[in-house]
Design a protein around this motif. Structure first.
Motif, PDB file in Angstrom:
ATOM      1  N   UNK A 115       0.829  -1.201   0.000  1.00 37.87           N
ATOM      2  CA  UNK A 115       0.000   0.000   0.000  1.00 37.87           C
ATOM      3  C   UNK A 115       0.866   1.256   0.000  1.00 37.87           C
ATOM      4  N   UNK A 116       0.227   2.406  -0.257  1.00 36.27           N
ATOM      5  CA  UNK A 116       0.958   3.674  -0.180  1.00 36.27           C
ATOM      6  C   UNK A 116       1.472   3.920   1.232  1.00 36.27           C
ATOM      7  N   UNK A 117       0.718   3.460   2.220  1.00 40.28           N
ATOM      8  CA  UNK A 117       1.145   3.622   3.612  1.00 40.28           C
ATOM      9  C   UNK A 117       2.427   2.824   3.884  1.00 40.28           C
ATOM     10  N   UNK A 118       2.547   1.638   3.270  1.00 37.63           N
ATOM     11  CA  UNK A 118       3.762   0.845   3.427  1.00 37.63           C
ATOM     12  C   UNK A 118       4.957   1.540   2.771  1.00 37.63           C
ATOM     13  N   UNK A 119       4.728   2.141   1.606  1.00 39.84           N
ATOM     14  CA  UNK A 119       5.793   2.898   0.954  1.00 39.84           C
ATOM     15  C   UNK A 119       6.242   4.041   1.848  1.00 39.84           C
ATOM     16  N   UNK A 120       5.271   4.746   2.428  1.00 39.69           N
ATOM     17  CA  UNK A 120       5.604   5.851   3.332  1.00 39.69           C
ATOM     18  C   UNK A 120       6.430   5.365   4.518  1.00 39.69           C
ATOM     19  N   UNK A 121       6.097   4.171   5.029  1.00 35.95           N
ATOM     20  CA  UNK A 121       6.811   3.625   6.184  1.00 35.95           C
ATOM     21  C   UNK A 121       8.266   3.323   5.836  1.00 35.95           C
ATOM     22  N   UNK A 122       8.500   2.716   4.683  1.00 34.51           N
ATOM     23  CA  UNK A 122       9.868   2.399   4.270  1.00 34.51           C
ATOM     24  C   UNK A 122      10.680   3.655   3.977  1.00 34.51           C
ATOM     25  N   UNK A 123      10.002   4.715   3.491  1.00 35.95           N
ATOM     26  CA  UNK A 123      10.705   5.924   3.070  1.00 35.95           C
ATOM     27  C   UNK A 123      10.759   6.997   4.149  1.00 35.95           C
ATOM     28  N   UNK A 124      10.163   6.741   5.293  1.00 38.75           N
ATOM     29  CA  UNK A 124      10.194   7.711   6.379  1.00 38.75           C
ATOM     30  C   UNK A 124      11.614   7.849   6.923  1.00 38.75           C
ATOM     31  N   UNK A 125      12.046   9.094   7.136  1.00 37.24           N
ATOM     32  CA  UNK A 125      13.359   9.349   7.732  1.00 37.24           C
ATOM     33  C   UNK A 125      13.224   9.095   9.230  1.00 37.24           C
ATOM     34  N   UNK A 126      13.781   7.981   9.690  1.00 34.70           N
ATOM     35  CA  UNK A 126      13.529   7.517  11.051  1.00 34.70           C
ATOM     36  C   UNK A 126      14.713   6.680  11.525  1.00 34.70           C
ATOM     37  N   UNK A 127      14.905   6.572  12.816  1.00 30.25           N
ATOM     38  CA  UNK A 127      15.916   5.633  13.311  1.00 30.25           C
ATOM     39  C   UNK A 127      15.415   4.200  13.164  1.00 30.25           C
ATOM     40  N   UNK A 128      16.341   3.274  13.080  1.00 29.57           N
ATOM     41  CA  UNK A 128      16.017   1.853  13.035  1.00 29.57           C
ATOM     42  C   UNK A 128      16.696   1.203  14.244  1.00 29.57           C
ATOM     43  N   UNK A 129      16.077   1.284  15.414  1.00 29.88           N
ATOM     44  CA  UNK A 129      16.742   0.885  16.671  1.00 29.88           C
ATOM     45  C   UNK A 129      17.168  -0.566  16.740  1.00 29.88           C
ATOM     46  N   UNK A 130      16.477  -1.441  15.990  1.00 29.28           N
ATOM     47  CA  UNK A 130      16.808  -2.871  16.064  1.00 29.28           C
ATOM     48  C   UNK A 130      17.484  -3.390  14.790  1.00 29.28           C
ATOM     49  N   UNK A 131      18.117  -2.472  14.047  1.00 33.01           N
ATOM     50  CA  UNK A 131      18.620  -2.850  12.724  1.00 33.01           C
ATOM     51  C   UNK A 131      19.766  -3.854  12.774  1.00 33.01           C
ATOM     52  N   UNK A 132      20.475  -3.957  13.898  1.00 37.23           N
ATOM     53  CA  UNK A 132      21.572  -4.911  13.999  1.00 37.23           C
ATOM     54  C   UNK A 132      21.233  -6.127  14.838  1.00 37.23           C
ATOM     55  N   UNK A 133      19.983  -6.226  15.294  1.00 35.72           N
ATOM     56  CA  UNK A 133      19.585  -7.351  16.131  1.00 35.72           C
ATOM     57  C   UNK A 133      19.325  -8.599  15.277  1.00 35.72           C
TER      58      UNK A 133
END
Length: 389
Positions: A371-389
């Motif tokens: 969905x467009x909402x999913x695209x927005x979620x992936x493209x949001x400028x945000x931290x990814x706190x669990x990206x190395x877990x």
């Protein structure tokens, strides 16, 4: 890491060696028999691309069995079919990044897409399919650059259309199954600025006009937008281009899967609908393309074929199976039977139709769910706190 499929937008050689472990599609190789640069890939008179020459020219090393075995040992996963079959065939400094990973140091992935059309073909998906494997296997974050600005300049399409195509292409990328908690997708028009732009300027100051012409093959007829663009694609190789992800870190390594953007003898063309299998193709369309346009290495009569077998070096259906048929034992069985004449061309094309139809249909279902909402979620400028877990 270098593959034979469709190019990612990432990985030009201006990225500093300490920051990026990669094999770049960004350098230029123009000799009598072939031309390879980021925008043109051709071999003389329809011949094959000489991969050994590319490896020598770009200062790379082959991805050998020892290295592939090491990846399996470090990740605990069976190597991807693209590694096992030599689709991704060379690298630059991959040993260094694996050394660091073995010591507990992390890295991130960077790849991309130049959104010039809505209709992606399977070649476009190859680097993303492989990148997903790398993300899942190493459990690392990923940045995906959508170079909507590049395509606006190279394809002479409007800014607005480039931005629209970027979002449409993002849906196809997301449909490959990337983890939203470890993935940041960005378009240049929306994201470039701040620390990213500072790195662009730093990179630009390191490269003279003569050097960029030598690397990329620009001519006096190219507008200045093209000449100034390479730093945009080099900047994601530096982690501090993404302060919302990596803050001001400069020591985090970057691994860039990329490819040289070509089919059997040259670049796949999105303008020629019969030159590739598209993710929008129906089963009947896939079957027609394979039966009518896929060059066969089989003989011109059944009797002769039974006697001599197929020439697998030129057989396009078999080459596609080497990319997309996951079962190694089944592929080897086809190789033996088709090569000695026991299996006919029609049977191989039927198998390929089945394999590609399943891939395209699976992708179509996954994309329809984006969905467009999913695209927005992936493209949001945000931290990814669990990206190395």
């Amino acid at each position: 890491m270098k593959g034979k499929g469709e190019a990612s937008a990432a990985g030009h050689p201006m990225a500093h060696k300490a920051a990026a472990d990669e094999l770049s599609a960004g350098q230029k190789l123009e000799e009598d028999d072939q031309v390879v640069n980021p925008w043109t890939v051709t071999a003389k008179e329809g011949g094959k691309i000489d991969y050994d020459k590319l490896i020598d020219k770009f200062g790379c090393q082959r991805l050998d069995e020892k290295l592939i075995d090491r990846i399996q040992r470090l990740t605990g996963r069976t190597p991807h079919v693209f590694l096992r079959r030599g689709v991704f065939f060379a690298h630059r400094d991959l040993n260094e990044i694996l050394d660091a990973y073995e010591k507990g140091e992390k890295f991130y992935l960077y790849t991309g897409r130049g959104p010039s059309s809505e209709a992606l073909h399977l070649g476009h998906l190859v680097p993303f399919m492989f990148t997903k494997y790398l993300q899942d296997a190493f459990k690392v974050p990923l940045v995906i650059q959508l170079t909507d600005d590049e395509k606006c300049m190279w394809k002479n399409i409007s800014v607005e259309e480039s931005q629209r195509l970027a979002r449409e292409n993002a849906k196809d990328i997301i449909a490959c199954g990337f983890d939203v908690t470890r993935t940041f997708i960005f378009s240049d028009f929306d994201y470039v600025g701040g620390e990213f732009y500072k790195n662009m300027v730093r990179i630009a100051k390191c490269v003279t006009y003569n050097k960029v012409v030598g690397i990329f093959g620009f001519s006096g007829e190219d507008h200045i937008g093209k000449i100034s663009f390479p730093p945009v694609q080099a900047a994601p190789s530096f982690p501090n281009s993404f302060p919302h992800l990596f803050k001001d870190r400069k020591d985090l390594r970057c691994l860039i899967p990329c490819a040289i953007d070509q089919g059997e003898s040259g670049k796949m063309s999105a303008s020629d609908p019969n030159s590739a299998i598209y993710v929008t193709d129906t089963r009947s369309s896939i079957k027609k393309k394979i039966n009518k346009y896929a060059f066969s290495g089989g003989q011109d009569s059944i009797e002769k074929h039974r006697e001599l077998g197929a020439n697998l070096e030129v057989d396009i259906p078999f080459k596609y199976l080497c990319f997309f048929l996951d079962d190694d034992e089944e592929l080897e069985d086809i190789r033996q039977k088709y090569g000695n004449g026991e299996m006919l061309t029609g049977e191989v094309k039927m198998k390929l139709t089945q394999v590609l139809t399943e891939i395209v249909e699976r992708h179509r279902v996954a994309r329809a769910a984006v969905t467009d909402e999913m695209v927005d979620a992936f493209m949001a400028v945000r931290p990814l706190p669990n990206m190395f877990d």
